[in-house]
Design a protein around this motif. Structure first.
Motif, PDB file in Angstrom:
ATOM      1  N   GLU A  22       0.802  -1.225   0.000  1.00  0.00           N
ATOM      2  CA  GLU A  22       0.000   0.000   0.000  1.00  0.00           C
ATOM      3  C   GLU A  22       0.835   1.275   0.000  1.00  0.00           C
ATOM      4  O   GLU A  22       0.356   2.320  -0.477  1.00  0.00           O
ATOM      5  N   GLU A  23       2.046   1.220   0.557  1.00  0.00           N
ATOM      6  CA  GLU A  23       2.847   2.429   0.756  1.00  0.00           C
ATOM      7  C   GLU A  23       4.140   2.340  -0.047  1.00  0.00           C
ATOM      8  O   GLU A  23       5.083   1.648   0.343  1.00  0.00           O
ATOM      9  N   PRO A  24       4.238   3.051  -1.175  1.00  0.00           N
ATOM     10  CA  PRO A  24       5.438   2.942  -2.012  1.00  0.00           C
ATOM     11  C   PRO A  24       6.703   3.488  -1.349  1.00  0.00           C
ATOM     12  O   PRO A  24       7.816   3.149  -1.776  1.00  0.00           O
ATOM     13  N   ARG A  25       6.559   4.327  -0.295  1.00  0.00           N
ATOM     14  CA  ARG A  25       7.743   4.866   0.405  1.00  0.00           C
ATOM     15  C   ARG A  25       8.290   3.897   1.436  1.00  0.00           C
ATOM     16  O   ARG A  25       9.417   4.066   1.913  1.00  0.00           O
ATOM     17  N   LEU A  26       7.525   2.884   1.792  1.00  0.00           N
ATOM     18  CA  LEU A  26       7.901   2.019   2.889  1.00  0.00           C
ATOM     19  C   LEU A  26       8.995   1.039   2.479  1.00  0.00           C
ATOM     20  O   LEU A  26       8.956   0.462   1.388  1.00  0.00           O
ATOM     21  N   MET A  42      18.065   5.216   4.012  1.00  0.00           N
ATOM     22  CA  MET A  42      16.807   5.203   3.264  1.00  0.00           C
ATOM     23  C   MET A  42      15.930   6.386   3.642  1.00  0.00           C
ATOM     24  O   MET A  42      15.273   6.999   2.795  1.00  0.00           O
ATOM     25  N   ALA A  43      15.921   6.724   4.940  1.00  0.00           N
ATOM     26  CA  ALA A  43      15.139   7.884   5.385  1.00  0.00           C
ATOM     27  C   ALA A  43      15.687   9.167   4.755  1.00  0.00           C
ATOM     28  O   ALA A  43      14.908  10.039   4.341  1.00  0.00           O
ATOM     29  N   LEU A  44      17.002   9.293   4.673  1.00  0.00           N
ATOM     30  CA  LEU A  44      17.598  10.464   4.029  1.00  0.00           C
ATOM     31  C   LEU A  44      17.204  10.557   2.559  1.00  0.00           C
ATOM     32  O   LEU A  44      17.119  11.654   1.999  1.00  0.00           O
ATOM     33  N   ALA A  45      16.936   9.403   1.957  1.00  0.00           N
ATOM     34  CA  ALA A  45      16.536   9.370   0.544  1.00  0.00           C
ATOM     35  C   ALA A  45      15.031   9.553   0.365  1.00  0.00           C
ATOM     36  O   ALA A  45      14.527   9.447  -0.758  1.00  0.00           O
ATOM     37  N   GLY A  46      14.308   9.817   1.451  1.00  0.00           N
ATOM     38  CA  GLY A  46      12.883  10.086   1.352  1.00  0.00           C
ATOM     39  C   GLY A  46      11.981   8.904   1.613  1.00  0.00           C
ATOM     40  O   GLY A  46      10.757   9.015   1.467  1.00  0.00           O
ATOM     41  N   MET A  47      12.542   7.764   2.019  1.00  0.00           N
ATOM     42  CA  MET A  47      11.727   6.592   2.297  1.00  0.00           C
ATOM     43  C   MET A  47      11.333   6.548   3.779  1.00  0.00           C
ATOM     44  O   MET A  47      11.857   7.312   4.603  1.00  0.00           O
ATOM     45  N   ARG A  48      10.403   5.688   4.105  1.00  0.00           N
ATOM     46  CA  ARG A  48       9.978   5.469   5.491  1.00  0.00           C
ATOM     47  C   ARG A  48      10.452   4.081   5.896  1.00  0.00           C
ATOM     48  O   ARG A  48       9.806   3.058   5.606  1.00  0.00           O
ATOM     49  N   PRO A  49      11.608   3.975   6.584  1.00  0.00           N
ATOM     50  CA  PRO A  49      12.149   2.655   6.904  1.00  0.00           C
ATOM     51  C   PRO A  49      11.532   2.059   8.160  1.00  0.00           C
ATOM     52  O   PRO A  49      11.277   2.751   9.148  1.00  0.00           O
ATOM     53  N   VAL A  50      11.290   0.756   8.119  1.00  0.00           N
ATOM     54  CA  VAL A  50      10.942  -0.032   9.293  1.00  0.00           C
ATOM     55  C   VAL A  50      12.122  -0.975   9.529  1.00  0.00           C
ATOM     56  O   VAL A  50      12.424  -1.825   8.689  1.00  0.00           O
ATOM     57  N   VAL A  51      12.793  -0.798  10.640  1.00  0.00           N
ATOM     58  CA  VAL A  51      14.035  -1.519  10.941  1.00  0.00           C
ATOM     59  C   VAL A  51      13.746  -2.516  12.056  1.00  0.00           C
ATOM     60  O   VAL A  51      13.208  -2.140  13.098  1.00  0.00           O
TER      61      VAL A  51
END
Length: 300
Positions: A18-22, A62-71
């Motif tokens: 659902e979330e392309p940034r994830l 990844m966050a710096l590149a605009g993504m929303r990371p789940v680690v």
């Protein structure tokens, strides 16, 4: 009932659709569960192997590149081992992300002390700007995870095999929810400690508050509860290091005569690893142990 970790895997897998940034970043832990999602999204499910500093650094990149990371990995390898990366790569660089741990304080005693992390929340408490969620049921974990992914901030979601029998209404904004009201003191139950606290305080004239969000700490909620009791005496029962939130409660009540008791996992290492239930009893976090210490502190 599925476990919180099971629910995390299924929910995060759906969110990837659902979330392309994830993006989900793993260090081998739960890699089997995410295998279908990795096949569907090979560029957004990354397994770095047993390299926990890289795990956190890659997520922050990844966050710096605009993504929303789940680690994700066990708490001891997500917060303790790569703490410098959590502090610098996320905090110092001012980027957001979602850290999701498994293992709790002693979910897998046979793994030994290396796989136990009772100090994770206290350690994160030394950093600014982190929201900390401690769900007490898989349904709560799903709600909090979805809210965390939809946001932009730095969020830690602490999962455990310990769980309450039923879910309670929760939200990412936190707040302490009254479960019982009484006049002789307040007991705050955090996440999976609620069932034990309710059993321990059965028949006692006490207010019981429930929370799945410990940071930010609901100072107003503690003050409201103190206002309806005859004494601003507060017991906080947390599934990690004892006293982690005692200072926050003390600050909330600083202008009132009060006493605060923090109950949780003790500092001493228990080398006979046993079972999770045996650890609860050893730390006095079973209903009998809780009742003895709560009634002794409140002089009931």
């Amino acid at each position: 009932m599925d476990t919180m970790r099971d629910r995390f895997i299924s929910t995060a897998s759906r969110l990837l659709d659902e979330e392309p940034r994830l993006a989900v970043v793993l260090a081998d832990i739960s890699a089997d569960g995410f295998a279908p999602a990795a096949r569907a999204h090979p560029d957004r499910v990354i397994n770095v192997g047993i390299r926990e500093q890289l795990l956190v650094g890659a997520g922050a990149g990844m966050a710096l590149a605009g993504m929303r990371p789940v680690v994700h990995t066990f708490a001891s390898f997500l917060v303790e081992r790569p703490f410098e990366q959590v502090k610098l790569d996320f905090g110092h660089q001012g980027v957001g992300g979602v850290l999701v741990s498994a293992g709790g304080s002693y979910d897998w005693p046979a793994g030994g002390f290396t796989h136990m992390a009772p100090g994770d929340v206290a350690l994160l408490d030394t950093l600014d700007g982190w929201t900390v969620h401690v769900p007490g049921h898989p349904d709560e974990a799903e709600t909090l995870l979805r809210d965390a992914v939809a946001g932009e901030g730095r969020v830690y979601v602490r999962l455990s095999l310990q769980a309450n029998r039923e879910a309670r209404p929760v939200s990412a904004t936190g707040g302490f929810m009254p479960v019982r009201e009484g006049r002789l003191g307040t007991v705050v139950a955090v996440g999976p400690m609620l069932d034990g606290v309710l059993a321990a305080t059965e028949g006692l004239d006490l207010t019981v508050l429930y929370t799945t969000t410990v940071r930010p700490f609901d100072a107003a909620g503690v003050r409201r509860a103190a206002g309806v009791t005859n004494a601003a005496d507060v017991v906080i029962v947390e599934p990690y290091l004892a006293g982690t939130s005692a200072a926050a409660a003390g600050e909330a009540l600083v202008d009132l005569p009060h006493r605060v008791l923090g109950l949780g996992v003790g500092r001493a290492e228990l080398r006979r690893y046993g079972t999770m239930g045996e650890h609860l009893r050893a730390h006095g976090l079973d209903p009998a142990g809780l009742r003895e210490r709560i009634t002794g502190f409140l002089r009931l």
